[in-house]
Design an enzyme around this catalytic site. Structure first.
Site, mmCIF file in Angstrom:
data_model
loop_
_atom_site.group_PDB
_atom_site.id
_atom_site.type_symbol
_atom_site.label_atom_id
_atom_site.label_comp_id
_atom_site.label_asym_id
_atom_site.label_seq_id
_atom_site.Cartn_x
_atom_site.Cartn_y
_atom_site.Cartn_z
ATOM 1 N N GLU A 152 -1.305 -5.448 9.039
ATOM 2 C CA GLU A 152 -0.398 -4.867 10.026
ATOM 3 C C GLU A 152 -0.907 -5.113 11.443
ATOM 4 O OE1 GLU A 152 0.216 -0.731 9.127
ATOM 5 O OE2 GLU A 152 0.984 -1.156 7.115
ATOM 6 N N LYS B 226 -1.268 -9.220 3.217
ATOM 7 C CA LYS B 226 -0.513 -8.768 4.399
ATOM 8 C C LYS B 226 -1.392 -7.819 5.196
ATOM 9 C CE LYS B 226 3.212 -5.893 4.026
ATOM 10 N NZ LYS B 226 2.730 -4.659 4.677
ATOM 11 N N ASP C 34 0.835 -1.207 0.000
ATOM 12 C CA ASP C 34 0.000 0.000 0.000
ATOM 13 C C ASP C 34 0.870 1.258 0.000
ATOM 14 O OD1 ASP C 34 0.798 -0.233 2.619
ATOM 15 O OD2 ASP C 34 -1.204 -0.092 3.495
ATOM 16 N N SER C 35 2.195 1.069 -0.054
ATOM 17 C CA SER C 35 3.100 2.182 -0.385
ATOM 18 C C SER C 35 2.734 2.725 -1.769
ATOM 19 C CB SER C 35 4.559 1.719 -0.363
ATOM 20 O OG SER C 35 4.719 0.515 -1.098
ATOM 21 N N GLU D 7 9.603 -4.008 10.201
ATOM 22 C CA GLU D 7 9.976 -2.717 9.617
ATOM 23 C C GLU D 7 10.496 -1.776 10.700
ATOM 24 O OE1 GLU D 7 7.046 -0.966 7.023
ATOM 25 O OE2 GLU D 7 8.254 0.846 6.742
ATOM 26 N N ASP E 296 -1.149 -6.039 0.049
ATOM 27 C CA ASP E 296 -1.477 -5.376 1.315
ATOM 28 C C ASP E 296 -2.972 -5.098 1.390
ATOM 29 O OD1 ASP E 296 0.765 -5.005 2.914
ATOM 30 O OD2 ASP E 296 1.358 -3.144 1.926
HETATM 31 O O1 KIV Z 1 3.510 -1.062 1.536
HETATM 32 C C1 KIV Z 1 4.681 -1.467 1.514
HETATM 33 O O2 KIV Z 1 5.448 -1.193 0.582
HETATM 34 C C2 KIV Z 1 5.154 -2.283 2.624
HETATM 35 C C3 KIV Z 1 6.610 -2.582 2.688
HETATM 36 C C4 KIV Z 1 7.349 -1.382 3.134
HETATM 37 C C5 KIV Z 1 6.899 -3.748 3.543
HETATM 38 O O3 KIV Z 1 4.387 -2.663 3.456
#
Ligand code: KIV
Length: 259
Positions: free
Chosen positions: A105, A103, A34-35, A173, A73
């Site tokens: 969190e 994924k 989600d970056s 992280e 994510d």
């Molecule tokens: O969203 C993302 O890119 C991430 C990584 C930094 C692990 O969660």
């Protein structure tokens, strides 16, 4: 790979061309992170990212890397609000984007219950501890987590709880290297570090950061493995110059035939 001691390579990806490239270059796992929010969509955090946006980019990545393990994510508030929401979001990631896992969190008891529900439904889950970007405001910014005895113990306990809940891997992280190494030793599942030192089982970076497309972002943990910003600028400048001066397109780029 953990049992063999092979390091696991993970990069984020958001589009078909880079997905194809990552697959061809042998990256072990692709994360549709989600970056996306910051490096593709121009938001200032991951918080505004929607499930629709994640699915849209996840589909493109899966098309480009059909033979690579792709994890997506689940974005902010697509899984925290209820277990039912989490199952719907995870199910859509698998059915619509075609990824092999998701994924989420956090490692508190609520997060672990969500992991259990997803895993029970057949959705592989990767955990994420340390700095968790969806909680950036609650954490007071992108800061190293797990410093000090109590905070380190919490990371250890939550990592163990996520493993017990059924996570297949765990992103760590922005945590001290010694803590990440200790957590890695204590788990059967692999840890994937970002800003967590060399003691993790694998490493993940945000692709545009790793390739130097985002030169204003300079955290200590980041290594630039290429200078795509410089290369792209050279290309764009050359295009502007050649078109302005009438040097492109030439005869070799043009078609013959009656007008
Ligand atoms: O969203 C993302 O890119 C991430 C990584 C930094 C692990 O969660």
């Amino acid at each position: 790979m953990k049992e063999r001691g092979d390091r696991i390579t993970v990069l984020t990806c958001y589009d078909v061309l880079f997905a194809r490239l990552l697959e061809e270059e042998g990256v072990d796992m692709i994360l549709v992170g989600d970056s996306l929010g910051q490096v593709v969509l121009g938001y200032d955090s991951t918080i505004p990212v929607t499930l629709e946006e994640m699915l849209h980019h996840g589909k493109a990545v899966v098309r480009g890397a059909p033979n690579t393990f792709v994890v997506l994510d689940l974005p902010f508030m697509s899984y925290q609000s209820s277990r039912r929401d989490a199952l719907i979001a995870g199910g859509r990631a698998m059915k619509e984007a075609g990824v092999q896992g998701v994924k989420i969190e956090g490692g508190d008891p609520e997060s672990c219950a969500t992991v259990r529900a997803l895993v029970r439904a057949g959705i592989p889950v990767m955990g994420h501890l340390g700095f968790t970007p969806q909680s950036v405001h609650a954490l007071g910014g992108a800061r190293v987590q797990g410093r000090g005895e109590d905070a380190a113990r919490t990371v250890h306990e939550e990592a163990a709880a996520l493993e017990e809940a059924g996570c297949f891997a765990l992103v760590l992280e922005l945590v001290p290297a010694a803590l990440a190494a200790g957590v890695t030793e204590s788990l059967r599942i692999p840890t994937i570090g970002i800003g967590a030192g060399p003691g993790c089982d694998g490493q993940v970076l945000v692709l545009p950061d790793a390739l130097g497309l985002n030169p204003g972002f300079t955290p200590r943990f980041l290594k630039r493995f290429a200078d795509l910003d410089g290369e792209a600028r050279r290309g764009v400048r050359a295009f502007v110059e050649e078109v302005s001066e009438g040097r492109y397109p030439g005869a070799e780029h043009s078609f013959e035939g009656e007008g």
